[in-house]
Design a protein around this motif. Structure first.
Motif, PDB file in Angstrom:
ATOM      1  N   ASP A 242       1.384  -2.127  -1.937  1.00  0.00           N
ATOM      2  CA  ASP A 242       1.536  -2.299  -0.697  1.00  0.00           C
ATOM      3  C   ASP A 242       3.149  -2.274  -0.075  1.00  0.00           C
ATOM      4  O   ASP A 242       3.190  -2.664   1.083  1.00  0.00           O
ATOM      5  N   SER A 244       5.782   0.118   1.417  1.00  0.00           N
ATOM      6  CA  SER A 244       6.067   1.257   1.832  1.00  0.00           C
ATOM      7  C   SER A 244       7.390   2.023   1.702  1.00  0.00           C
ATOM      8  O   SER A 244       7.794   3.081   1.533  1.00  0.00           O
ATOM      9  N   LYS A 258       3.432  -1.885   3.949  1.00  0.00           N
ATOM     10  CA  LYS A 258       2.448  -1.103   4.740  1.00  0.00           C
ATOM     11  C   LYS A 258       1.449  -2.103   5.507  1.00  0.00           C
ATOM     12  O   LYS A 258       1.055  -1.782   6.661  1.00  0.00           O
TER      13      LYS A 258
END
Length: 299
Positions: A242, A244, A258
């Motif tokens: 997760d 980004s 994210k």
């Protein structure tokens, strides 16, 4: 909460130029709203429409939940959308008394408003002797004579020096603390961030963001990490779900998730791989960073 002004799908065209493009906004009582955008973004046109000095192409707006027709509602509105315009040969007090006479307001309000903007000691000075900042403060005093429920200001610090900007900012904060709703148009990010509770970001007449100032800043928080080996830290973070983005900025690894990032879980993940961080901190992106991200993405 009472709605002072409601704008729905507002449009204004000047030939091929779409100055205001499907704008919607609710102004709630007691808040300070900033309309933020570069010159030509549609800020002044929007204010001109709701103040009934610019005709809209389409869309609608309503003052005070639509309970009053526009001409009656505007009696409860104070506004400065142009340069201060007073008689240069008259004193500050005489100019405000003239405004009182025109609007049917008692002269007793003059001292109260001059004191509020810090000009009572200069009440007998002629307007032509005032600095630009003093002229702007006198204009604010004039707009407040009728004790409006909402004060609308278009670029109130434009052209002022740092001291003048600070004085106007402090006056706006004081007025807001007394319960007056404020709608402020500006291209100055710092001004909006320090004064406003809510912000509407415009570009080419379109709304890019509408919400709280704090909410805009928290939309994209990021984390800073430091450890003895930045290379090993980056390698480990690349395996963490997760994230980004992972970037190296001098001696700091900056990551963005994210979704929400749990610092405890991240720290546990790293320590299990033999990496111990001596710096782990969440940062909020400034209004300037958010504004630049928005406008660069949409340009």
């Amino acid at each position: 909460m009472e709605t002072i002004l409601s704008i729905r799908n507002l449009n204004k065209r000047y030939g091929r130029v779409h100055a205001v493009n499907d704008l919607s906004l609710d102004i709630q009582k007691g808040n300070v709203y900033g309309i933020l955008g570069p010159n030509g973004s549609g800020k002044s046109t929007t204010l001109g429409i709701v103040l009934n000095v610019v005709n809209r192409s389409s869309g609608d707006y309503a003052w005070f939940d639509g309970k009053l027709p526009t001409h009656e509602a505007l009696k409860k509105v104070g506004a400065i959308i142009e340069r201060p315009n007073f008689y240069p040969y008259m004193s500050a007090q005489q100019n405000l008394e003239l405004v009182c006479k025109i609007k049917g307001i008692g002269y007793h309000k003059v001292q109260e408003k001059l004191e509020l903007v810090g000009l009572w000691e200069r009440k007998d000075s002629k307007f032509r002797t005032f600095s630009l900042g003093m002229k702007q403060r006198l204009a604010i005093a004039s707009a407040l004579l009728n004790d409006p429920e909402i004060l609308i200001l278009d670029e109130p610090t434009n052209g002022l020096d740092p001291q003048g900007i600070r004085q106007i900012r402090e006056i706006i904060q004081l007025i807001a603390s007394q319960g007056t709703t404020i709608l402020l148009a500006s291209h100055l990010l710092d001004e909006v961030e320090k004064v406003c509770s809510h912000v509407l970001v415009l570009q080419y007449g379109k709304v890019l963001y509408s919400g709280t100032v704090a909410g805009m800043g928290s939309q994209q928080s990021y984390w800073e990490l430091r450890s003895a080996s930045l290379e090993a830290l980056q390698t480990a973070l690349a395996q963490y779900p997760d994230l980004s983005s992972i970037t190296l900025e001098q001696d700091t690894v900056v990551v963005q998730a994210k979704s929400g990032l749990d610092a405890g879980l991240l720290n546990k993940f790293l320590s299990e791989r033999g990496i111990y961080v001596h710096h782990l901190m969440e940062r909020k992106r400034s209004l300037e960073q958010q504004f630049l991200t928005l406008t660069e993405t949409k340009s």
